[in-house]
Motif scaffolding. Structure first.
Motif, PDB file in Angstrom:
ATOM      1  N   VAL A 181      -6.753   4.512   9.571  1.00 13.12           N
ATOM      2  CA  VAL A 181      -5.947   4.208   8.382  1.00 13.12           C
ATOM      3  C   VAL A 181      -4.461   4.169   8.757  1.00 13.12           C
ATOM      4  N   GLY A 182      -4.035   5.192   9.514  1.00 12.63           N
ATOM      5  CA  GLY A 182      -2.620   5.249   9.902  1.00 12.63           C
ATOM      6  C   GLY A 182      -2.213   4.011  10.678  1.00 12.63           C
ATOM      7  N   GLY A 183      -3.110   3.525  11.510  1.00 15.75           N
ATOM      8  CA  GLY A 183      -2.782   2.388  12.357  1.00 15.75           C
ATOM      9  C   GLY A 183      -2.885   1.054  11.648  1.00 15.75           C
ATOM     10  N   ASN A 184      -3.842   0.932  10.736  1.00 15.43           N
ATOM     11  CA  ASN A 184      -4.110  -0.389  10.145  1.00 15.43           C
ATOM     12  C   ASN A 184      -3.175  -0.737   9.002  1.00 15.43           C
ATOM     13  N   GLU A 185      -2.821   0.287   8.234  1.00 18.78           N
ATOM     14  CA  GLU A 185      -2.134  -0.023   6.990  1.00 18.78           C
ATOM     15  C   GLU A 185      -0.619   0.038   7.075  1.00 18.78           C
ATOM     16  N   THR A 186      -0.119   0.036   8.293  1.00 19.39           N
ATOM     17  CA  THR A 186       1.320   0.159   8.451  1.00 19.39           C
ATOM     18  C   THR A 186       1.902  -1.049   9.190  1.00 19.39           C
ATOM     19  N   THR A 187       1.505  -1.195  10.459  1.00 16.21           N
ATOM     20  CA  THR A 187       2.179  -2.219  11.281  1.00 16.21           C
ATOM     21  C   THR A 187       2.002  -3.663  10.777  1.00 16.21           C
ATOM     22  N   PRO A 188       0.864  -4.025  10.129  1.00 20.58           N
ATOM     23  CA  PRO A 188       0.816  -5.406   9.611  1.00 20.58           C
ATOM     24  C   PRO A 188       1.888  -5.627   8.539  1.00 20.58           C
ATOM     25  N   HIS A 189       2.109  -4.592   7.704  1.00 27.03           N
ATOM     26  CA  HIS A 189       3.156  -4.724   6.684  1.00 27.03           C
ATOM     27  C   HIS A 189       4.533  -4.799   7.340  1.00 27.03           C
ATOM     28  N   THR A 190       4.726  -3.971   8.373  1.00 25.66           N
ATOM     29  CA  THR A 190       6.020  -4.012   9.074  1.00 25.66           C
ATOM     30  C   THR A 190       6.229  -5.410   9.665  1.00 25.66           C
ATOM     31  N   ALA A 191       5.148  -5.985  10.229  1.00 32.75           N
ATOM     32  CA  ALA A 191       5.280  -7.311  10.851  1.00 32.75           C
ATOM     33  C   ALA A 191       5.609  -8.380   9.804  1.00 32.75           C
ATOM     34  N   SER A 192       4.952  -8.311   8.633  1.00 29.67           N
ATOM     35  CA  SER A 192       5.224  -9.314   7.596  1.00 29.67           C
ATOM     36  C   SER A 192       6.666  -9.184   7.095  1.00 29.67           C
ATOM     37  N   PHE A 201       1.144 -15.650   6.488  1.00 33.69           N
ATOM     38  CA  PHE A 201       1.346 -14.821   7.688  1.00 33.69           C
ATOM     39  C   PHE A 201       0.686 -13.455   7.530  1.00 33.69           C
ATOM     40  N   SER A 202       0.737 -12.905   6.312  1.00 29.57           N
ATOM     41  CA  SER A 202       0.268 -11.523   6.123  1.00 29.57           C
ATOM     42  C   SER A 202      -1.240 -11.386   6.348  1.00 29.57           C
ATOM     43  N   THR A 203      -1.988 -12.471   6.168  1.00 37.89           N
ATOM     44  CA  THR A 203      -3.437 -12.368   6.382  1.00 37.89           C
ATOM     45  C   THR A 203      -3.888 -13.031   7.684  1.00 37.89           C
TER      46      THR A 203
END
Ligand code: HEM
Length: 410
Positions: free
Chosen positions: A243-254, A138-140
């Motif tokens: 950077v602020g947008g990319n490296e946060t919400t995908p982790h939150t979603a996983s 899911f994370s990728t």
């Protein structure tokens, strides 16, 4: 005051393989202000109580962001190289002058409506491609769909370029994890940073030529053209938003998908419509606390309770600890999907409070709405691999199987 030599708070491995929540809970209960040292001589004070962290966030006079907000981002007495030019490492009054054009061009009501539509389309399409029995990470496979929509709208780029930008920013933040950076983390960091800067500079160059101004990059290019913003400032802040947008919400979603798997009864209440996705979003933000801490430098003595942090000291504000503070949250160590009056501090506070918070909240809420409407669900197959980082809490691998929603318990 407690002084910890060789503190685990520096260790990416501690955050990936151990229990930083328990460690911080102990500090919060017994040593709300403590000092953490590393063998190279670096040290910071750690604040772990909600009230102290909030007070630190809003004290822009005594606590400076200009020396880097991430440990290892920069060292005393040198200021961070982007200091005074990039939002996150700029103090007042220069900070306001940069933040205003970013906020009005990137996060206006109209832009957010476009972001919402694009993110929904991307998530809907990604879920629509999956069949019962499919197995995936899911994370990728799915998680990057969240920030991709934001990039497409704010930067005016296609999905292919958005994907390229995502990969590079991911290495920038996760450079201490070999999954992203291989065996030469510092080389990978520098290469990725250059790639993002060049990419955004090219975009601005094109916009200067075309005159298109209907998104954030276009607006920044216009500021460059009319002389109200130097080009390097426009590029650096494009990078800050990416950077602020990319490296946060995908982790939150996983982490959200992982939490849902373990809390199926609670999730059913969202799927059945008994709990709103807006309410649930706030609890997922509190529970996941993706950005674990931020750093400041005390430029004047900074009092905290009975202690005084001397001028010249680094101070870290542990959001993840504030979000589990029993003085603010009832049953703080329990995930309660219908938690009301949720004062989660995942986005920080004060003038630097995450400028992308409305977009991030929209992304997570849209993701939850699409999941709730889906006739399938993600069942976690194996313990996830946690990101090796003390700064970003996330997953680099989350193996799931697509199951029928009824089978999942929804
Ligand atoms: C769950 C997702 C997110 C979390 C947990 C998060 C967390 C944070 C935090 C704690 C800060 C404050 C930093 C400080 O005070 O030093 C911050 C600032 C910032 N964030 Fe986010 N963020 C998220 C999503 C986003 C998104 C989606 C964007 C952009 C699209 C974004 C862009 C930024 C920028 C540009 C800043 C600097 C603001 C300033 O200094 O004025 N973030 N974020």
């Amino acid at each position: 005051m407690l002084v910890v030599e060789d503190s685990p708070l520096y260790s990416p491995e501690f955050f990936a393989d151990d229990d930083p929540w328990a460690y911080l809970a102990d500090l919060r209960a017994h040593h709300p202000v403590s000092v953490h040292r590393r063998d190279d001589g670096y040290q910071f004070y750690a604040l772990t109580r909600y009230a102290d962290i909030y007070a630190a966030y809003v004290d822009h006079k005594r606590l400076s962001s200009s020396y880097g907000t991430m440990v290892d981002g920069s060292y005393l007495p040198q200021k961070d190289s982007a200091s005074g030019r990039m939002l996150i490492v700029t103090d007042q009054p220069a900070h306001t002058a940069i933040r205003k054009p970013i906020k009005t061009s990137g996060f206006s009501r109209e832009m957010l409506a476009r972001v919402g539509r694009t993110v929904r389309r991307n998530i809907h399409d990604a879920l629509g491609k999956l069949s019962v029995g499919d197995r995936l990470d899911f994370s990728t496979v799915v998680a990057p769909e969240l920030p991709k929509g934001v990039l497409e709208v704010l930067f005016g780029i296609g999905p292919g370029d958005a994907h390229r930008l995502l990969e590079a920013t991911r290495t920038m933040i996760g450079y201490r994890d070999e999954v992203y950076a291989g065996t030469s983390p510092l080389d990978a960091l520098v290469d990725a940073q250059l790639e993002v800067l060049e990419f955004i500079d090219d975009l601005i160059g094109h916009r200067l030529g075309s005159g298109r101004t209907d998104d954030m990059i276009g607006f920044l290019a216009q500021c460059v053209a009319d002389g109200t913003m130097p080009r390097d400032v426009a590029v650096l802040n494009g990078l800050n938003v990416a950077v602020g947008g990319n490296e946060t919400t995908p982790h939150t979603a996983s982490l959200t998908v992982h939490t849902i798997d373990g809390e199926r009864d609670q999730w059913r209440r969202v799927a059945d419509g008994d709990v709103g996705c807006d309410v649930a979003t706030q609890e997922f933000l509190r529970w996941t606390s993706t950005n674990s801490y931020v750093q400041r430098l005390a430029v004047e003595d900074f009092p905290v309770g009975e202690h005084v942090i001397p001028a010249g000291s680094f101070v870290t504000l542990w959001n993840m600890s504030a979000n589990r503070d029993p003085d603010v949250f009832e049953r703080p160590d329990e995930f309660l999907i219908d938690r009301s009056d949720n004062k989660q501090l995942a986005f920080g506070a004060g003038v630097h409070r995450c400028v992308g918070a409305p977009a991030a909240t929209l992304e997570i809420q849209t993701f939850l709405e699409e999941l709730a409407a889906w006739d399938k669900a993600f069942a976690v197959l194996a313990p996830p691999r946690r990101l090796r980082s003390n700064f970003m809490l996330g997953l680099t691998e989350l193996q799931v199987e697509v199951v029928d929603a009824k089978e999942f318990g929804t």
